[in-house]
Each structure stands twice: as C-alpha cells, then as structure tokens.
Design a protein around this motif. Structure first.
Motif, PDB file in Angstrom:
ATOM      1  N   ASP A   1       2.105   7.426  -6.181  1.00 28.57           N
ATOM      2  CA  ASP A   1       1.102   8.476  -6.447  1.00 28.57           C
ATOM      3  C   ASP A   1       1.701   9.859  -6.204  1.00 28.57           C
ATOM      4  O   ASP A   1       1.391  10.822  -6.903  1.00 28.57           O
ATOM      5  CB  ASP A   1      -0.080   8.380  -5.464  1.00 28.57           C
ATOM      6  CG  ASP A   1      -0.849   7.083  -5.557  1.00 28.57           C
ATOM      7  OD1 ASP A   1      -0.819   6.446  -6.619  1.00 28.57           O
ATOM      8  OD2 ASP A   1      -1.475   6.706  -4.533  1.00 28.57           O
TER       9      ASP A   1
ATOM     10  N   TYR B   1       0.827  -1.222   0.000  1.00 31.60           N
ATOM     11  CA  TYR B   1       0.000   0.000   0.000  1.00 31.60           C
ATOM     12  C   TYR B   1       0.864   1.277   0.000  1.00 31.60           C
ATOM     13  O   TYR B   1       0.655   2.179  -0.810  1.00 31.60           O
ATOM     14  CB  TYR B   1      -0.930  -0.058   1.208  1.00 31.60           C
ATOM     15  CG  TYR B   1      -1.988   1.012   1.315  1.00 31.60           C
ATOM     16  CD1 TYR B   1      -3.337   0.721   1.125  1.00 31.60           C
ATOM     17  CD2 TYR B   1      -1.655   2.326   1.636  1.00 31.60           C
ATOM     18  CE1 TYR B   1      -4.315   1.699   1.244  1.00 31.60           C
ATOM     19  CE2 TYR B   1      -2.619   3.314   1.750  1.00 31.60           C
ATOM     20  CZ  TYR B   1      -3.953   2.994   1.564  1.00 31.60           C
ATOM     21  OH  TYR B   1      -4.915   3.976   1.677  1.00 31.60           O
TER      22      TYR B   1
ATOM     23  N   GLN C   1      -1.863   9.040   8.197  1.00 33.80           N
ATOM     24  CA  GLN C   1      -1.090   8.765   6.981  1.00 33.80           C
ATOM     25  C   GLN C   1       0.388   9.147   7.102  1.00 33.80           C
ATOM     26  O   GLN C   1       1.158   8.952   6.164  1.00 33.80           O
ATOM     27  CB  GLN C   1      -1.705   9.513   5.792  1.00 33.80           C
ATOM     28  CG  GLN C   1      -3.133   9.107   5.475  1.00 33.80           C
ATOM     29  CD  GLN C   1      -3.225   7.663   5.016  1.00 33.80           C
ATOM     30  OE1 GLN C   1      -2.443   7.203   4.194  1.00 33.80           O
ATOM     31  NE2 GLN C   1      -4.172   6.919   5.564  1.00 33.80           N
TER      32      GLN C   1
HETATM   33  N1  TRP Z   1      -3.891   6.443   1.817  1.00 39.97           N
HETATM   34  C1  TRP Z   1      -4.674   7.643   1.719  1.00 39.97           C
HETATM   35  C2  TRP Z   1      -5.857   7.523   2.685  1.00 39.97           C
HETATM   36  O1  TRP Z   1      -6.333   6.443   2.938  1.00 39.97           O
HETATM   37  C3  TRP Z   1      -5.165   7.869   0.330  1.00 39.97           C
HETATM   38  C4  TRP Z   1      -4.032   8.096  -0.608  1.00 39.97           C
HETATM   39  C5  TRP Z   1      -3.608   7.262  -1.578  1.00 39.97           C
HETATM   40  C6  TRP Z   1      -3.192   9.245  -0.633  1.00 39.97           C
HETATM   41  N2  TRP Z   1      -2.540   7.809  -2.240  1.00 39.97           N
HETATM   42  C7  TRP Z   1      -2.259   9.016  -1.688  1.00 39.97           C
HETATM   43  C8  TRP Z   1      -3.133  10.429   0.113  1.00 39.97           C
HETATM   44  C9  TRP Z   1      -1.263   9.949  -1.977  1.00 39.97           C
HETATM   45  C10 TRP Z   1      -2.148  11.366  -0.185  1.00 39.97           C
HETATM   46  C11 TRP Z   1      -1.222  11.113  -1.230  1.00 39.97           C
HETATM   47  O2  TRP Z   1      -6.331   8.523   3.141  1.00 39.97           O
END
Ligand code: TRP
Length: 331
Positions: free
Chosen positions: A140, A133, A155
């Motif tokens: 991203d 994950y 996070q």
């Molecule tokens: N993991 C984040 C959440 O659950 C969502 C997310 C995925 C995210 N990729 C990201 C947040 C990149 C910031 C940047 O809230």
C-alpha cells in the motif's frame, strides 16, 4: 520549486471514528493535507484479514469512513481519498513482495502475535493472509513512493518491515522504492468516558458523528476526579478524566478559572461537565454541518472514492510498470 512531500496512510473500515481517532491521527491528516500531496485510503482488504468470515459486513463501513474524514475537515479536492481494493495494483505488488519477504521477518513481527493472541478464541488468525498483513501494508505504501507515512505507535513495526522490504527489493531488483519514514502521530490525550482507553468496544467513546443530545448525555456520565466524593471536597484537575477534555475544547482563559473552582470546590462536577459539553458541541457542530452534505447526497462518498481510485490507480500503475520492466515481466 520545493518538491511536494508525498504522504500515504490508511485506516481499516471497522466502524465509526471517535474523538480518540481524531486527536492524534485525523487531526494530523487534516494538517498534512494542506501542503502535502496526500493519499488516504480505506484499507478494506486489511479488514478482511480478521473479518474474512463475514466479508459482507465490510462494505457498509467503507463510505462511513469517508464521511468521517470529510466531516473532520479533509477536503477531497486537496487529497486523494480512495479504496484499497479498487486499486488492484496493490494486490500485484503484494504478490511480488511476498516472493522476497522472509517468513521469519513476519513471524517476529510483534503485532502478529499480539493481535492473534488478543483475538484468540473468537477468530482463527493462523492464516497466510494475516501473517502477510505487513507485506500488504508495505505494498500500500511503497506503490506510491511516499516520503512519509503518518502512523500511530502500534503500526511502527509494520513501517520498519516496509523499509526492510523496500531495501531488499531495491537490492534484488534495482532501485525502485524510497524508504519511507514514519511520521509518528501523537497518542490521543483523551481517555474514554470511564477513564479507560477510548474504544468502541468498551462503549466509552464519543463518535465524531454522535447525535449532539447524546453527547450531552454521555458527558454527564463521565468519570471525574476520585477526590471529589462530595460536592464540597476539593478536586485536582490534573488527576481528573474530564479536565483534558476542557484543555482541548474550552478556551484557555476559562480553564484557569475552572481549575481554580475545582481545587476550591467552588464548582461541582455536574456544572463542570455542562461547560465542557457546551464547548465539545461547539467543536463538533462544523463536523455535523459537513456531514449533512452526505445525507443530502447518498452517492457522495462513493463518488469521492471513485474519483480518488482513478487518481491512485494512475500513480500505482506507474510504479508497477517500472517494476515489471525491472523483473522482465512486462509482457
Ligand atoms: N494497518 C493500519 C492500521 O490498522 C492500516 C493500514 C493499512 C495502513 N495499510 C496502511 C496505514 C498503509 C498506513 C499505511 O491502522
């Protein structure tokens, strides 16, 4: 000229957003997108890490997220709103970064164990994808080379991992990725209707698109200060679940009087709730007006995403071209 700070953030499409999401996260996105170059995306592949057994369900939540964003005040003309799975470069970077990410870093990621244990019994999360994950999340982020990433407290470990992965990629393959900083979004000041953390699964949330009659009904069921068992018992706003809502929605001058009338028992909780409901509805009305545009035009959310996907792809492609050259994988 001052260089525009680039910002990236995403949300998983798991259901309607509520006031708890607005105060803390969405409000900071709305503020940031006024004078930063922002990429906001629907993290549909991330939803798949836990919803892999029912992938069909995810699609319906994708446009809903865009509607909530626009309703809350994000202007698609001022930022890039896109869908993660439609920018395939994220998957390619995820693959490349997975080559250099030690498994031990992922295993000691606190959210890995927390979420896995939390969902244990309902879902088998001993998958490769779920362990990875944070690598997908790092991809991203890094693919847009942002300076800052607004995220909630939960996070932060993922962002720290992203920075470590960036350092390792830069060391092994040559400088490519700036190390993005976390911009910690504030914890929401609002608890749910019953005083617990606001969450869809507790049924104690007011969603941003909630029908306004429903808002009134829900507010009337709210838990208030435990001191006010009877109408004539004086209360304490600082210990009340309702008062933080007044602080957000009711004009400050009026709040002074409300706090006084609570402490002297001059006003009952029922009337206090009515005042708050009126002000909350005033706050939500512009959200509803912006949302109505989506009812008139059912393709609008997908159109916004299509446009955003194009822009995101362009930025993502530039990073991947650069990286492929560094790896001598530019065939
Ligand atoms: N993991 C984040 C959440 O659950 C969502 C997310 C995925 C995210 N990729 C990201 C947040 C990149 C910031 C940047 O809230």
């Amino acid at each position: 000229m001052k260089a525009l700070n680039r910002i990236v953030s995403g949300m998983r499409p798991t259901g309607p957003l509520h006031l708890g999401h607005y105060f803390g996260v969405l409000d900071s996105w709305v503020e940031l997108h006024q004078d930063h170059q922002c990429f906001f995306f629907v993290a549909d592949w991330h939803a798949l890490t836990t919803e892999y057994a029912e992938p069909q369900k995810i699609k319906g939540f994708v446009p809903d997220l865009v509607k909530d964003w626009v309703a809350a005040g994000l202007d698609p003309a001022k930022c890039v709103m896109f869908q993660q799975s439609q920018v395939k470069e994220h998957a390619e970077l995820h693959l490349l970064l997975s080559m250099i990410t030690p498994v031990s870093w992922l295993e000691r990621n606190p959210t890995y164990k927390d979420v896995r244990d939390q969902l244990d019994g309902t879902k088998d999360l001993s998958t490769y994808g779920f362990l990875g994950y944070p690598v997908l999340m790092g991809s991203d982020i890094l693919i847009y080379k942002p300076n800052r990433v607004p995220v909630g407290h939960d996070q932060l470990p993922h962002l720290e991992l992203t920075r470590e992965i960036a350092r390792r990629a830069n060391y092994l393959w040559g400088d490519t990725f700036p190390e993005p900083e976390a911009k910690l979004t504030q914890a929401s000041k609002l608890q749910g209707l019953d005083g617990r953390k606001m969450s869809k699964s507790y049924g104690n949330a007011i969603s941003l698109g909630e029908n306004l009659d429903e808002v009134r009904k829900k507010v009337s069921t709210m838990l208030t200060c435990a001191k006010r068992m009877r109408l004539k018992d004086p209360g304490e706003p600082d210990e009340c679940n309702l008062y933080p809502y007044h602080l957000l929605f009711t004009p400050a001058e009026q709040n002074v009087q409300i706090a006084k009338d609570c402490r002297t028992a001059a006003m009952g909780c029922g009337d206090c709730k009515k005042i708050m409901a009126d002000n909350l509805i005033k706050f939500l009305e512009p959200f509803q007006v912006r949302r109505a545009e989506f009812d008139r035009n059912p393709d609008l959310a997908w159109d916004i995403l299509r446009d955003g996907n194009e822009k995101a792809r362009e930025a993502a492609r530039a990073t991947m071209d650069e990286l492929r050259c560094k790896l001598n994988f530019n065939f």
